[in-house]
Design an enzyme around this catalytic site. Sequence first.
Site, PDB file in Angstrom:
ATOM      1  N   HIS A  25     -81.689 -70.590 -47.647  1.00 21.25           N
ATOM      2  CA  HIS A  25     -83.089 -70.719 -47.255  1.00 21.25           C
ATOM      3  C   HIS A  25     -84.013 -69.968 -48.213  1.00 21.25           C
ATOM      4  CE1 HIS A  25     -86.251 -71.451 -44.284  1.00 21.25           C
ATOM      5  NE2 HIS A  25     -86.712 -70.281 -44.661  1.00 21.25           N
ATOM      6  N   HIS A  34     -88.779 -76.214 -39.456  1.00 20.92           N
ATOM      7  CA  HIS A  34     -88.223 -75.276 -38.485  1.00 20.92           C
ATOM      8  C   HIS A  34     -87.252 -76.046 -37.603  1.00 20.92           C
ATOM      9  CE1 HIS A  34     -89.182 -71.091 -36.712  1.00 20.92           C
ATOM     10  NE2 HIS A  34     -88.734 -70.975 -37.933  1.00 20.92           N
TER      11      HIS A  34
END
Lengths: 80, 80, 225, 760
Positions: free
Chosen positions: D62, D111
């Site tokens: 990430h 998300h």
Amino acid sequence: MARVVVDVVLKPEIHDPQGEAIAGACRRLGFGQVAGIRQGKRFEVELSGPADDAALARIAELAAELLANPVLEDFSLRTV
Amino acid sequence: MARVVVDVVLKPEIHDPQGEAIAGACRRLGFGQVAGIRQGKRFEVELSGPADDAALARIAELAAELLANPVLEDFSLRTV
Amino acid sequence: MTARVGVVTFPGSLDDADAARAVTRAGGEPVPLWHGERDLHGVDAVILPGGFSYGDYLRCGAIARFAPVMSALVPAARAGLPVLGICNGFQILCEAHLLPGALTRNAGLRFISRDVRLRIETARTPWTSGYTAGQQIVVPLKSGEGAYAADPGTLAELEAAGQVVARYIEINPNGSAADIAGICSDSGSVVGLMPHPEHAVDELTGPGSDGLGFFASVISVLAGA
Amino acid sequence: MTGGPGPSGQDTVSVAAATPGRQQPFAELGLTAAEYDRIRDVLRRRPTDSELAIYSGMWSEHCSYKSSKVYLRQFADKAPESAALLAGIGEQAGVVDIGQGYAVTFKIESHNHPSYVEPYQGAATGVGGIVRDILAMGARPVAVMDALRFGPADAADTRRVLPGVVGGISFYGNCLGLPNIGGELAFDPCYAGNPLVNALCVGVMRHGDMKFAAATGPGNKVVLFGSRTGPDGIGGASVLASASFGNQNAEDGGESSKRPSVQVGDPFMEKLLIECCLELYSSGLVTAIQDLGAAGISCATAELAAAGTGGMRVSLDAVPTRDASLRPAEILRSESQERMAAVVEPRHTDGFLAVCAKWGVQATVIGEVTDTGRLEMTWHGELIVDMPPGSAADDGPVYHRPVARPAGQDALAAADPAGLARPATGSGLRATLLDLLASPGLADKTWVTQQYDRYVRGNTVLAMPEDAGLLRIDERTGLGVALATDGNGRYCKLDPYAGTQLALAEAYRNVAATGARPLAVTNCLNFGSPEDPGVMWQFEQATAGLADGCATLGIPVTGGNVSFYNQTGGAAIHPTPVVGVLGVHDDVRRRLSIGFATGGASIVLLGRTRLELGGSAWAQVTHGHLGGRPPRPDLDAERSLAAVLIAAASGGLLAAAHDLSDGGLAIALAESCLRGGLGCRVTLPGDPFSYLFSESAARAVVAVRPGSQPAFAALAAEHDLPAEVLGSVGGDSLLVADCFEIPLAELAAAHGGTLPALFG
Ligand SMILES: Nc1ncnc2c1ncn2[C@@H]1O[C@H](COP(=O)(O)OP(=O)(O)O)[C@@H](O)[C@H]1O
Ligand SMILES: [Mg+2]
């Protein structure tokens, strides 16, 4: 008719911005002895039958499935 | 540190769409013995001092002024 | 002299800039007021704007009611200062007991943002004097706790005294008692309205300009005073 | 040998030096053995627990983009010349010049995993995160958008996830006072167990107000402000967005098993942070600023230091916490929301803290900038971190993952939908249109968008269900920006290169359809596991398609986000790049709506219609079919189409414009009628089925103002753009000559009934 109360509270490690904001307001209002507030929910469940063990077991299931969000919350039952 | 729980419930004559929706969902899920549900709030107030009579009186004031809206809600205190 | 209309900013107020813009469009002078000051700076009227004061945590408007500015506003409002509470402002006025009743969770349990058609029920408030009773307007509604509730006695009194300022027509979007979208104090000077007239002052950015009348009304009343 | 902890019980630097052999839970933290060895090489000893926490966060997929980096470079390498670009890839968000002294910054972020675990809070905190990115650039956030994808609309789990996600976005965005001006809603079985929740934010500033995340100036203070740090979201970056997502409960990095990855959003605090930051900026009190997102304090301190003078000293015990039992490694990894870090000159710290106090935002000096080239952290006076910050922030691992065209790709392409049964009669076409219009992916999205405030701030000129959101930036001049996001996993599954260009083209077209000139691109690349060579092939194709497409269209990628590991078990989602395009509108008063509201306007179809059904809504809805080739992207044709739309809007020739995409002309006409409240009567110039349902790209339908037809025809001819006059606006039905007629009320019922029936 019997009544069961389901108390739903945030797990202790989960952030409770609402409770914090309310506690802040309390202190601004002069309630200095408020160290903290956690906000939870309270469900009054009215039963059509008696609050016997079987019914309580069903209500506990219900609480786990519907009334509380198991990711964030814990719950407890009490008869009143 | 002492803890006081303030339970806030809707006055009986006030409509509770949330409680009704949950009760409906319970019945759809097969929890037939649920005759009704009323949703309320629960505040866990942590005190920096003891939960003596003076503190409880202050918390009752707080509940009446801030935590509950007297137009819609009733409240009660309990120490835990 | 142009009317000076205060617009209060609480922590979490959102539509304060829109309310100020509406005042300007209607020819008034908007005056920013800060929640932390116990001072109205001599304004001729006050708007409590929409938003989520203090996050609307606990109950909408419950915490804002205790802001320092309210200790100046409440007595001034009781003494006749024109006050308009829009959405969160309406909720604050109810929590502060300047208006009766309360705003509760929408019947559908979801936040609603849509245009609604209202009927103005009375032109005898300083905020609606530019309308005619019975006039229909379209303005946005955007709220999660917009259902007006009061006990039957209060509702009957409001109706009898002509204190219902605006009503939803065509549909009742949120389960408000008696389709009530707005009410006023018994003197009429304090008005609470759930929908947002400040978002309907310009065809370009709103559903129309029907909402401008609220701001134009108070400004012309003040000019005549 | 055993190395006892230091006096405080902590794993200090000296303890680490003395106990080189101690076992450390690097694998549980998502690091490979090779990565762990590299850390040891960098430090020339084993890392402390706290250092390991920093590296595991910063070297996570990430934060480090380790699998995607080699592909993302081409966005810069192939980028077209653009005078508008003020800050590009590498900053928290790209910044573009829109003229008149204004700059705009925008970015889209995913998300996905948190929104599956806890839909409401997961989606809410997704909005919160992207808004802080925009705020950290120095801009005032002015609007949000949300691009959503779920499993089948009628699946039980979708009924859990979708309302929660929408509720969370509504809760957070509305409470922040940011209008929601558009987004997407799509359904496909591939997203069951892996919903995509992508949120976009756009912000505005004046030229020169831009802020950078670089801790410069030794002696300057490092201030942490906003919410206190809690045990929530610990290890989110390394655990949630990684291979181990599927069994994320199994490990927690050796820390207390009670540490939740789920975070609760506090939009009220974020609103205060926004106002507080904007006042800090305008008062000149901020040297540098960074939001705290993934990897929390680890990331903020390492990145600020690495980008600046190079060193920083932090007292970790100064960090205000919500839980006194938090240990340093946990504080470093916590992803508690609504926090920011700033670098402040010592002479400004009092002023800085005063502004924070005014807004009720807690602010604490936690350290200062140094010129040592080291990131040093202490805990009760003991040194627990001592590392070069660039080793975590910039020199993470870079992988060239194996790439292989999936075995089934040819068979998929061969399964051409041309052979599927098509409606041949007027009543068959009519029924097909109504079926498509009522299908969840094409149905009216009011159930969703009615939960979003579009009016707040008073500058929303166009929002849902228009082609793009349009915001007024300057009240006096009418300058504005338009934004659209698009993506089509079905097209991308068939051909990720073409599919990504189609997503880009659609967003570009949607922006142009309002009359705005496309200027810049952001993207969110949602893919399966990078450890699957087939997924990496999709990724390689998609990124090349996007970079090449941007070069052709002349608009640069300014930033974006990669989300890997979107899969359930072995099954990856369709490759789903979501592309956002931002355009400038010279005068928002001349915007075009999709609605047919001007009776007598003539309806003109722009662009070339071919029979292209691969990946189409028709094939999916009526046959459950996915195969063949997606429509052919034609980016030169897109440029011509956009040029005509923009010129026609500014010349006042048009009463409406609507781009053609999913469901083709049939759906576009129905949507324009429903939006404007007037019907239309059209005659199709060729095979009705192709005209109605083909999804050829580079097309739009416009309503030309009565009297402007000659000027418009000349304009289209000048750009070599096919323009077929189909009919005119009017009446209260959609009438296709020789085929069918459908009353508007019937269209509205079909379009509007689906989502309420599914979600209540
Ligand atoms: N999740 C969402 N949030 C906000 N707006 C949405 C969402 N989903 C769809 N919309 C809006 O609904 C409208 C129709 O969407 P869509 O048909 O996908 O548009 P298009 O095909 O032009 O990209 C657009 O205005 C879009 O922005
Ligand atoms: Mg479109």
